[in-house]
Write an enzyme that holds these catalytic residues in place. Structure first.
Site, PDB file in Angstrom:
ATOM      1  N   ARG A 154       0.867  -1.190   0.000  1.00 17.59           N
ATOM      2  CA  ARG A 154       0.000   0.000   0.000  1.00 17.59           C
ATOM      3  C   ARG A 154       0.896   1.231   0.000  1.00 17.59           C
ATOM      4  NH1 ARG A 154      -5.163   2.253   3.281  1.00 17.59           N
ATOM      5  NH2 ARG A 154      -6.100   0.741   1.880  1.00 17.59           N
ATOM      6  N   HIS A 180      -7.216   0.884  -6.570  1.00 14.61           N
ATOM      7  CA  HIS A 180      -7.488   0.153  -5.321  1.00 14.61           C
ATOM      8  C   HIS A 180      -8.298  -1.105  -5.693  1.00 14.61           C
ATOM      9  CE1 HIS A 180      -7.801  -0.688  -1.218  1.00 14.61           C
ATOM     10  NE2 HIS A 180      -8.638   0.246  -0.801  1.00 14.61           N
ATOM     11  N   GLN A 201     -10.337  -3.351  -3.232  1.00 14.00           N
ATOM     12  CA  GLN A 201     -11.572  -2.692  -2.796  1.00 14.00           C
ATOM     13  C   GLN A 201     -12.706  -2.994  -3.784  1.00 14.00           C
ATOM     14  OE1 GLN A 201     -12.329  -0.628   0.030  1.00 14.00           O
ATOM     15  NE2 GLN A 201     -14.348  -1.103  -0.785  1.00 14.00           N
ATOM     16  N   ASP A 210     -16.752   8.208  -2.071  1.00 13.24           N
ATOM     17  CA  ASP A 210     -15.474   8.049  -1.348  1.00 13.24           C
ATOM     18  C   ASP A 210     -15.095   9.436  -0.827  1.00 13.24           C
ATOM     19  OD1 ASP A 210     -12.983   7.225  -0.396  1.00 13.24           O
ATOM     20  OD2 ASP A 210     -12.040   7.120  -2.382  1.00 13.24           O
ATOM     21  N   CYS A 212     -16.258   2.965   0.394  1.00  9.87           N
ATOM     22  CA  CYS A 212     -15.127   2.086   0.709  1.00  9.87           C
ATOM     23  C   CYS A 212     -14.672   2.243   2.159  1.00  9.87           C
ATOM     24  CB  CYS A 212     -13.967   2.371  -0.240  1.00  9.87           C
ATOM     25  SG  CYS A 212     -13.440   4.098  -0.195  1.00  9.87           S
ATOM     26  N   ARG A 218     -14.273  -7.196   2.206  1.00  6.06           N
ATOM     27  CA  ARG A 218     -12.849  -7.011   1.899  1.00  6.06           C
ATOM     28  C   ARG A 218     -12.082  -8.282   2.239  1.00  6.06           C
ATOM     29  NH1 ARG A 218     -10.399  -2.264   1.771  1.00  6.06           N
ATOM     30  NH2 ARG A 218      -8.919  -3.474   0.558  1.00  6.06           N
TER      31      ARG A 218
HETATM   32  N1   CP Z   1     -11.241   0.876   2.253  1.00  2.00           N
HETATM   33  C1   CP Z   1      -9.971   0.799   2.688  1.00  2.00           C
HETATM   34  O1   CP Z   1      -9.029   0.540   1.938  1.00  2.00           O
HETATM   35  O2   CP Z   1      -9.825   1.032   4.017  1.00  2.00           O
HETATM   36  P1   CP Z   1      -8.447   1.171   4.776  1.00  2.00           P
HETATM   37  O3   CP Z   1      -7.794   2.449   4.326  1.00  2.00           O
HETATM   38  O4   CP Z   1      -8.839   1.217   6.238  1.00  2.00           O
HETATM   39  O5   CP Z   1      -7.589  -0.013   4.476  1.00  2.00           O
HETATM   40  N1  NVA Z   2      -9.432   7.405  -1.997  1.00  2.00           N
HETATM   41  C1  NVA Z   2      -9.116   7.059  -0.636  1.00  2.00           C
HETATM   42  C2  NVA Z   2      -9.424   5.628  -0.376  1.00  2.00           C
HETATM   43  C3  NVA Z   2      -9.179   5.168   1.017  1.00  2.00           C
HETATM   44  C4  NVA Z   2      -9.481   3.705   1.217  1.00  2.00           C
HETATM   45  C5  NVA Z   2      -7.660   7.357  -0.366  1.00  2.00           C
HETATM   46  O1  NVA Z   2      -6.818   7.058  -1.216  1.00  2.00           O
HETATM   47  O2  NVA Z   2      -7.361   7.901   0.698  1.00  2.00           O
END
Ligand code: CP
Ligand code: NVA
Length: 314
Positions: A108, A135, A138, A231, A272, A300
């Site tokens: 990540r 992502h 997700q 989101d 999400c 998830r």
């Molecule tokens: N939706 C999602 O990716 O959540 P986190 O940032 O908590 O992993």
């Molecule tokens: N678009 C958001 C998603 C978080 C799961 C971000 O990148 O922060």
């Protein structure tokens, strides 16, 4: 030629066919049933997963860690503070070391390119747990949640309302186009996805019985939508854009008026998470009867376990 999922990385849904995505979803539904029946298995026994985080996470980390650990695997949580990744040591060199110690890697972070370098130099399956571009894990949970609700993906209309350029919107767009879901991105002109990306998605949609509409009109975009998705307005790493995003996106808040604009009684709300209630969604919609956000969050784990099982051939 059919490639099969064993040994593959999961960096973007662009790399997967409709049938492969469906195979992952079918496996995830089975895994969810198994878990409800408390059927314990040890399919990851003696396997190791390196989990690399440049950004924080609740759901993604917990999904990977519990999915892998509860089946006898050994996940190792590593943040940028713990590793030399890209600072004292190149990503290529770190990847070569991890490749000799682990069975797979989850990443990540910021750049999609980092995930690609990790894949190339480690020689292992690498899973994208969110980058600035995509992502994809997700989206798998999103598709699973839609299937659970409506029993199908084909012919469902999903309207994403908010920042149309972010990782979640881009992955959802690809995932819907690949699986026959009609997808609308409802966003102001300044936040529309790049036109070349929209064009590629339209091609995918045409091949898979889906359609794509990108519009700044909420009324047009959400009409007849079975799913309304949003989101955060300010993604991780974009904190300096806060004021400009609030100005641009305040008219795009998902509230009861927007939910009613679909004209359908059974429209569900997805997010999400994490959510900033009062910005992209009202407390009323988030906590209301149409919200499926907790099912979506739980999914998830099942979808991630399915991806791990199929790509590791366990
Ligand atoms: N939706 C999602 O990716 O959540 P986190 O940032 O908590 O992993
Ligand atoms: N678009 C958001 C998603 C978080 C799961 C971000 O990148 O922060």
């Amino acid at each position: 030629m059919k490639k099969g999922l064993k040994g593959r990385s999961f960096l973007t849904l662009l790399d997967f066919t409709q049938e492969e995505i469906k195979e992952i979803l079918r496996t995830a539904h089975t895994l969810k049933k198994e878990r409800k029946l408390h059927k314990k298995k040890l399919r990851f026994q003696a396997k190791t997963l390196a989990m690399l985080f440049e950004k924080p996470s609740t759901r993604t980390r917990c999904s990977f860690e519990t999915a892998f650990g509860e089946e006898g695997g050994y996940p190792v949580f590593l943040t940028s503070q713990d590793l030399h990744l890209g600072s004292k040591e190149t990503i290529e060199d770190t990847a070569r070391v991890l490749g000799r110690m682990f069975d797979c890697i989850m990443f990540r972070g910021y750049k999609q390119e980092t995930a690609q370098i990790l894949m190339k130099y480690s020689g292992l399956p690498v899973y994208n747990g969110l980058t600035d571009s995509f992502h994809p894990t997700q989206t798998m949970a999103d598709l699973m949640t839609i299937e659970e609700e409506f029993g199908t993906l084909k012919g469902i209309k999903c309207a994403y309302v908010g920042d149309g350029r972010n990782n979640v919107a881009r992955s959802l767009l690809v995932g819907c186009c690949k699986t026959g879901v009609h997808i609308t991105i409802v966003t102001p002109e300044q936040l529309m996805p790049e036109s070349s990306f929209i064009d590629s998605c339209k091609e995918l949609a045409a091949q898979n019985g889906a359609s794509v509409l990108v519009t700044d009109s909420i009324e047009e975009g959400v009409k007849n939508a079975h799913v309304l998705y949003t989101d955060v307005w300010i993604s991780m790493g974009e904190e300096e854009k806060k004021i400009e995003r609030i100005v641009l996106l305040t008219p795009y808040q998902v509230n009861n008026d927007v939910m009613n604009m679909t004209g359908l009684a059974g429209t569900i709300f997805l997010h999400c998470l994490p959510a900033v209630k009062g910005q992209e969604v009202t407390e009323g919609v988030f906590e209301g009867p149409a919200s499926r956000v907790w099912e979506q969050a739980e999914n998830r784990k099942h979808t991630i376990k399915a991806i791990l099982l199929l790509t590791l051939g366990c």
